[in-house]
Design an enzyme around this catalytic site. Sequence first.
Site, PDB file in Angstrom:
ATOM      1  N   GLU A 164       0.962  -1.354   0.129  1.00  0.00           N
ATOM      2  CA  GLU A 164       0.131   0.069  -0.064  1.00  0.00           C
ATOM      3  C   GLU A 164       0.841   1.277   0.108  1.00  0.00           C
ATOM      4  O   GLU A 164       0.765   2.059   0.968  1.00  0.00           O
ATOM      5  CB  GLU A 164      -1.061  -0.014   1.150  1.00  0.00           C
ATOM      6  CG  GLU A 164      -2.110  -1.154   1.076  1.00  0.00           C
ATOM      7  CD  GLU A 164      -3.030  -1.048   2.292  1.00  0.00           C
ATOM      8  OE1 GLU A 164      -2.892  -0.176   3.123  1.00  0.00           O
ATOM      9  OE2 GLU A 164      -4.203  -1.804   2.035  1.00  0.00           O
ATOM     10  N   GLU A 273      -6.339  -7.828  -0.545  1.00  0.00           N
ATOM     11  CA  GLU A 273      -6.810  -7.650   0.977  1.00  0.00           C
ATOM     12  C   GLU A 273      -8.358  -7.291   0.476  1.00  0.00           C
ATOM     13  O   GLU A 273      -8.548  -6.548  -0.424  1.00  0.00           O
ATOM     14  CB  GLU A 273      -6.263  -6.489   1.526  1.00  0.00           C
ATOM     15  CG  GLU A 273      -4.862  -6.800   2.120  1.00  0.00           C
ATOM     16  CD  GLU A 273      -4.232  -5.318   3.214  1.00  0.00           C
ATOM     17  OE1 GLU A 273      -5.216  -4.735   3.351  1.00  0.00           O
ATOM     18  OE2 GLU A 273      -3.063  -5.454   3.298  1.00  0.00           O
TER      19      GLU A 273
HETATM   20  C1  LIG Z   1      -7.491  -2.440   6.717  1.00  0.00           C
HETATM   21  C2  LIG Z   1      -6.752  -2.900   7.760  1.00  0.00           C
HETATM   22  O1  LIG Z   1      -7.037  -4.103   8.160  1.00  0.00           O
HETATM   23  N1  LIG Z   1      -5.608  -2.423   7.741  1.00  0.00           N
HETATM   24  C3  LIG Z   1      -4.673  -2.817   8.482  1.00  0.00           C
HETATM   25  C4  LIG Z   1      -3.101  -2.750   7.593  1.00  0.00           C
HETATM   26  O2  LIG Z   1      -1.977  -3.206   8.297  1.00  0.00           O
HETATM   27  C5  LIG Z   1      -2.056  -2.968   9.802  1.00  0.00           C
HETATM   28  C6  LIG Z   1      -0.696  -3.375  10.314  1.00  0.00           C
HETATM   29  O3  LIG Z   1      -1.007  -4.716  10.318  1.00  0.00           O
HETATM   30  C7  LIG Z   1      -3.055  -3.020  10.484  1.00  0.00           C
HETATM   31  O4  LIG Z   1      -3.040  -2.546  11.642  1.00  0.00           O
HETATM   32  C8  LIG Z   1      -4.485  -2.319   9.890  1.00  0.00           C
HETATM   33  O5  LIG Z   1      -5.451  -2.748  10.482  1.00  0.00           O
END
Ligand SMILES: CC(=O)N[C@H]1CO[C@H](CO)[C@@H](O)[C@@H]1O
Length: 338
Positions: A164, A273
């Site tokens: 991301e 995701e």
């Molecule tokens: C949307 C989501 O679940 N984002 C996650 C992305 O990664 C971080 C680190 O592992 C999470 O804390 C977030 O919740």
Amino acid sequence: MKFLDLLLGASTVATVLAAPTLEPTPTVRKRKSKFQFTGVNESGAEFGNTALPGQLGKDFTWPAHSAIDTMVGQGMNTFRVATMMERIIPTQLTGTFNETYVAGLDDIVSYITGKGAYAIIDPHNFGRYYSNIITDTAGFKAWWTTVAKRYATNERVIFDINNEFHDEDNAVVAQLNQAGIDGIRAAGATSQYIFVEGNSWTGAWHWVSSGTATDMAKLTDPSDKIVYEMHQYLDSDGSGTSTTCVSGTIGRERITEATAWLKANGKKGIIGETAGGANTQCISAIQGMLSYMQDNSDVWTGWLWWGGGPWWGDYIYSIEPPSGIAYTGVLPSITQFI
Ligand SMILES: CC(=O)N[C@H]1CO[C@H](CO)[C@@H](O)[C@@H]1O
Ligand SMILES: *[C@@H]1O[C@H](CO)[C@@H](O)[C@H](O)[C@H]1NC(C)=O
């Protein structure tokens, strides 16, 4: 396939030699769906990222072997292992391994691939190294060369360039992805898939409108094994922070434009995701998206749920067996897409 054949071949020989004590050889069931990759994001080793390097067992952990066993038993074959770039190579991008942390990565990667499944190495860094946006493409290439060399002979490893990218130049994002691809191939890792991610949190719904698509379309790979990894959540702001989905059809709607882009550009994609709450509306939205992806399986190679991992507790999307809310409340409704 070649790798599975090898495993089967080896087990046949072993059966002849040592039949009485042989453990059953784990094999991955054939997909029920048309997808090549289905599975789960495995969190833990990226946790506590404000504490770098952090301590094992306190700040971060590794995915549980037992959870991998359970999900493989469900037919899943792909596990995206979140890690931190700084924990793998701590001093600078061109530096050397922290062997202690990487031993943990070796263990989970060989456990997953030993089951015949794919292990995705996911530097969960958002395009940052020690919180600074990475712009040093040569350093980034060196980081990937070092890492890919270590796993170069394992065909079931998938390299995910970075998790991301966001709030940075589209051109830089594409340059970093290309540097990663070049570094991996230069390391002699030529057989593996490479997942690339775009800007704007690699959101499928913003893939075209953010402009990231234009730069990302130009990536090249001598092995021709690039898969465009996009993420898609189904809550109102698409952030994946709510159990409420916009509608029962939002999943399909949010990936329609990206699907057209993949087709028009002759690319393969994966939803790396996705998640929604364990409720009727979200389940419809997820089913609708996965069904649409299956209808377009010429471009969509699969999907990965967010998220698994031993430390999620009562997190809204946890698919960790045996009691994660998505494990009990969503997975039974989407098994046809595995
Ligand atoms: C949307 C989501 O679940 N984002 C996650 C992305 O990664 C971080 C680190 O592992 C999470 O804390 C977030 O919740
Ligand atoms: C190496 O990783 C371990 C944890 O896996 C950590 O305790 C140690 O401090 C790290 N060393 C460096 C130099 O980052």
